[in-house]
Design a protein around this motif. Structure first.
Motif, PDB file in Angstrom:
ATOM      1  N   GLY A   1      63.816  58.765 -21.493  1.00 52.33           N
ATOM      2  CA  GLY A   1      63.833  57.307 -21.538  1.00 52.33           C
ATOM      3  C   GLY A   1      63.900  56.745 -22.943  1.00 52.33           C
ATOM      4  N   ARG A   2      63.903  57.599 -23.943  1.00 51.51           N
ATOM      5  CA  ARG A   2      63.915  57.131 -25.313  1.00 51.51           C
ATOM      6  C   ARG A   2      65.238  57.472 -25.990  1.00 51.51           C
ATOM      7  N   THR A   3      65.527  56.754 -27.044  1.00 49.78           N
ATOM      8  CA  THR A   3      66.741  56.983 -27.812  1.00 49.78           C
ATOM      9  C   THR A   3      66.413  57.817 -29.049  1.00 49.78           C
ATOM     10  N   ILE A   4      67.239  58.819 -29.281  1.00 49.40           N
ATOM     11  CA  ILE A   4      67.033  59.704 -30.431  1.00 49.40           C
ATOM     12  C   ILE A   4      67.616  59.031 -31.664  1.00 49.40           C
ATOM     13  N   ARG A   5      66.718  58.529 -32.502  1.00 45.66           N
ATOM     14  CA  ARG A   5      67.160  57.818 -33.697  1.00 45.66           C
ATOM     15  C   ARG A   5      67.804  58.769 -34.701  1.00 45.66           C
ATOM     16  N   GLU A   6      67.229  59.945 -34.818  1.00 43.87           N
ATOM     17  CA  GLU A   6      67.743  60.905 -35.803  1.00 43.87           C
ATOM     18  C   GLU A   6      67.619  62.322 -35.247  1.00 43.87           C
ATOM     19  N   CYS A   7      68.650  63.123 -35.488  1.00 42.70           N
ATOM     20  CA  CYS A   7      68.634  64.539 -35.110  1.00 42.70           C
ATOM     21  C   CYS A   7      68.999  65.363 -36.335  1.00 42.70           C
ATOM     22  N   GLN A   8      68.104  66.271 -36.695  1.00 46.35           N
ATOM     23  CA  GLN A   8      68.378  67.234 -37.761  1.00 46.35           C
ATOM     24  C   GLN A   8      68.489  68.609 -37.110  1.00 46.35           C
ATOM     25  N   ALA A   9      69.671  69.174 -37.158  1.00 44.02           N
ATOM     26  CA  ALA A   9      69.881  70.517 -36.604  1.00 44.02           C
ATOM     27  C   ALA A   9      70.089  71.483 -37.758  1.00 44.02           C
ATOM     28  N   PHE A  10      69.293  72.527 -37.789  1.00 47.41           N
ATOM     29  CA  PHE A  10      69.314  73.472 -38.908  1.00 47.41           C
ATOM     30  C   PHE A  10      70.233  74.646 -38.575  1.00 47.41           C
TER      31      PHE A  10
ATOM     32  N   VAL B   1      76.311  81.297 -28.466  1.00 45.93           N
ATOM     33  CA  VAL B   1      76.736  80.647 -27.219  1.00 45.93           C
ATOM     34  C   VAL B   1      77.822  79.614 -27.484  1.00 45.93           C
ATOM     35  N   GLY B   2      78.532  79.789 -28.591  1.00 47.83           N
ATOM     36  CA  GLY B   2      79.694  78.949 -28.860  1.00 47.83           C
ATOM     37  C   GLY B   2      79.387  77.544 -29.299  1.00 47.83           C
ATOM     38  N   CYS B   3      78.211  77.344 -29.872  1.00 47.28           N
ATOM     39  CA  CYS B   3      77.844  76.022 -30.361  1.00 47.28           C
ATOM     40  C   CYS B   3      77.629  76.113 -31.870  1.00 47.28           C
ATOM     41  N   SER B   4      77.281  75.009 -32.483  1.00 49.31           N
ATOM     42  CA  SER B   4      76.957  74.997 -33.912  1.00 49.31           C
ATOM     43  C   SER B   4      75.921  73.911 -34.144  1.00 49.31           C
ATOM     44  N   SER B   5      75.169  74.073 -35.206  1.00 49.30           N
ATOM     45  CA  SER B   5      74.144  73.067 -35.508  1.00 49.30           C
ATOM     46  C   SER B   5      74.777  71.715 -35.816  1.00 49.30           C
ATOM     47  N   SER B   6      75.917  71.723 -36.480  1.00 44.08           N
ATOM     48  CA  SER B   6      76.575  70.451 -36.824  1.00 44.08           C
ATOM     49  C   SER B   6      77.062  69.725 -35.574  1.00 44.08           C
ATOM     50  N   ALA B   7      77.607  70.480 -34.618  1.00 46.01           N
ATOM     51  CA  ALA B   7      78.056  69.854 -33.369  1.00 46.01           C
ATOM     52  C   ALA B   7      76.868  69.314 -32.586  1.00 46.01           C
ATOM     53  N   PHE B   8      75.773  70.069 -32.538  1.00 42.54           N
ATOM     54  CA  PHE B   8      74.580  69.612 -31.827  1.00 42.54           C
ATOM     55  C   PHE B   8      74.067  68.318 -32.451  1.00 42.54           C
TER      56      PHE B   8
ATOM     57  N   LYS C   1      64.671  74.837 -35.341  1.00 45.86           N
ATOM     58  CA  LYS C   1      66.121  74.912 -35.140  1.00 45.86           C
ATOM     59  C   LYS C   1      66.724  73.521 -35.011  1.00 45.86           C
ATOM     60  N   PHE C   2      65.940  72.586 -34.505  1.00 46.01           N
ATOM     61  CA  PHE C   2      66.329  71.186 -34.585  1.00 46.01           C
ATOM     62  C   PHE C   2      65.077  70.318 -34.578  1.00 46.01           C
ATOM     63  N   LEU C   3      65.230  69.101 -35.083  1.00 49.68           N
ATOM     64  CA  LEU C   3      64.140  68.132 -35.148  1.00 49.68           C
ATOM     65  C   LEU C   3      64.679  66.795 -34.658  1.00 49.68           C
ATOM     66  N   LEU C   4      64.044  66.259 -33.624  1.00 50.48           N
ATOM     67  CA  LEU C   4      64.434  64.967 -33.057  1.00 50.48           C
ATOM     68  C   LEU C   4      63.390  63.919 -33.405  1.00 50.48           C
ATOM     69  N   LYS C   5      63.845  62.732 -33.766  1.00 49.51           N
ATOM     70  CA  LYS C   5      62.920  61.648 -34.122  1.00 49.51           C
ATOM     71  C   LYS C   5      63.227  60.425 -33.271  1.00 49.51           C
ATOM     72  N   CYS C   6      62.169  59.870 -32.674  1.00 44.23           N
ATOM     73  CA  CYS C   6      62.302  58.673 -31.850  1.00 44.23           C
ATOM     74  C   CYS C   6      61.325  57.613 -32.343  1.00 44.23           C
ATOM     75  N   ASP C   7      61.769  56.364 -32.380  1.00 41.92           N
ATOM     76  CA  ASP C   7      60.906  55.266 -32.794  1.00 41.92           C
ATOM     77  C   ASP C   7      59.960  54.888 -31.666  1.00 41.92           C
ATOM     78  N   ALA C   8      58.945  54.087 -32.011  1.00 47.21           N
ATOM     79  CA  ALA C   8      58.032  53.569 -30.993  1.00 47.21           C
ATOM     80  C   ALA C   8      58.821  52.694 -30.024  1.00 47.21           C
ATOM     81  N   GLU C   9      58.487  52.801 -28.765  1.00 47.07           N
ATOM     82  CA  GLU C   9      59.198  52.043 -27.738  1.00 47.07           C
ATOM     83  C   GLU C   9      58.622  50.635 -27.610  1.00 47.07           C
ATOM     84  N   MET C  10      59.478  49.714 -27.322  1.00 50.03           N
ATOM     85  CA  MET C  10      59.070  48.318 -27.173  1.00 50.03           C
ATOM     86  C   MET C  10      59.298  47.895 -25.723  1.00 50.03           C
TER      87      MET C  10
END
Length: 381
Positions: A20-29, A38-45, A113-122
């Motif tokens: 239910g929240r929006t991912i403000r920032e994604c850092q994929a290492f 599995v055919g993916c990459s950190s940049s694509a993620f 491997k990745f870090l997701l950041k979400c703001d406080a919900e209003m």
């Protein structure tokens, strides 16, 4: 390895903190194994996840996935040591140093491997801002993107190659279904349970618990069970996996009669014993260590396996010759125990008198055959 119950725990916290929240920032290492295998990459993620709204989280066995308001969606596997951490709450299912709040530790956590950041919900949603990290020290976890409609994600690779989830797909995993699965294969029953192509989510400890509760030996061939044994196995499979999921893999909430609570002290004195005094021993079946209670898990038909255990009693199992598999019996009336001749230990000396007499006798019987210098020295002694 995290199994069906532990993965349910991850999904629980993802729903609690992320859905239910929006991912403000994604850092994929960058990791060419965790993503690349599995055919993916950190940049694509990072590119496809950042800015997306999380619409759901669910699991199929050991896999779990997060769906977004727009494809592609994320499908993940924890491997051996992977986990999902939150900066606001500890999510671990066993007691360790990390039970303290994650924010009291270094953040972001090591091996992320990745870090997701979400703001406080209003707008009525009072959840505070949150950060979510996927960590894996051994790099056996897998993270990928699947481009499809969220509703059809289980029809895509890798989920479509896996068997049904015994909890989520309970209507499919029936006694009849299990009977057909067992009878069309000839493998040790534990190997069948561990094969994710047959059933999703059953790992080593869950398989051992299911077989213990069903009073079935892990080495017995899958196609040798009668209907009553199959019903016991089905009941145990359903019961164990349901409790594992409903308790979110928290072993402190497991029933007291589960072997899982007493199996971990292998090799320790006065350990590996159930409260009623029955002994737990460890076998190696198909390369995997199995915990069983021989007094109740009897072999009722042909078995297969490479038992490797020093703590089995002679009554339950003869020690096999090292490096050789035990023979199996096709006739169910044959005994389930094979006497194996134990080879002479290395360095064991023969009786010099008997050796001398043997060589002397050989010399008398074959006088024309010269005796080697080494043999002559033994005779002279």
């Amino acid at each position: 390895m995290p199994e069906i119950g532990e993965v349910a725990r991850v999904v629980h916290f993802l729903r609690k903190h992320l859905v239910g929240r929006t991912i403000r920032e994604c850092q994929a290492f960058n990791d060419d194994i965790v993503y690349g295998k599995v055919g993916c990459s950190s940049s694509a993620f990072q590119q496809h996840v950042e800015g997306r709204k999380v619409t759901g989280a669910a699991q199929q066995g050991k896999y779990f996935y997060v769906t977004f308001d727009k494809a592609p969606h994320a499908v993940m596997h924890l491997g051996m040591t992977g986990w999902v951490e939150f900066d606001s709450e500890s999510t671990y299912y066993y007691k360790q140093a990390k039970e303290t709040p994650a924010k009291a530790q270094d953040w972001p956590p090591k091996y992320a491997k990745f870090l997701l950041k979400c703001d406080a919900e209003m707008d009525g949603d009072k959840r505070d801002k949150v950060e979510v990290a996927f960590v894996d020290a051994r790099r056996l976890a897998r993270i990928r993107l699947v481009d499809c409609h969220a509703e059809s994600i289980r029809d895509q690779t890798p989920l479509k190659e896996n068997g049904p989830d015994p909890v989520r797909d309970r209507d499919e995993v029936t006694v009849k279904w299990l009977s057909k699965l067992l009878k069309r294969k000839k493998v040790p029953v534990k190997a069948l349970l561990l094969d994710q192509g047959n059933i999703s989510g059953v790992g080593n400890w869950v398989a051992d618990e299911v077989l213990f509760q069903a009073r079935i030996h892990p080495e017995q061939y899958s196609n040798t069970f009668d209907e009553e044994e199959i019903e016991r196995l089905h009941h145990a499979l359903t019961d164990v996996t349901s409790i594992a999921v409903s308790t979110l893999g928290d072993s402190t909430k497991f029933p007291e009669n589960w072997i899982m609570k007493y199996r971990w002290d292998k090799g320790k004195k006065n350990a590996n014993v159930l409260p009623n005094g029955e002994k737990i021993v460890h076998l190696k079946v198909g390369g995997r260590t199995s915990a069983i209670v021989p007094s109740v898990q009897k072999k009722t038909a042909a078995v297969a396996g490479d038992v490797d255990s020093a703590d089995l009693s002679d009554k339950e199992q003869k020690q096999p010759v090292k490096g050789k598999k035990r023979k199996t019996f096709k006739d169910e009336d044959e005994p389930d125990m094979l006497e194996v001749e134990t080879p002479a230990k290395k360095g064991k000396r023969r009786d010099p008198k008997s050796e001398s007499m043997r060589l002397k006798k050989e010399a008398e019987e074959k006088p024309a055959t010269p005796i080697s210098r080494r043999s002559s020295r033994r005779v002279s002694k």
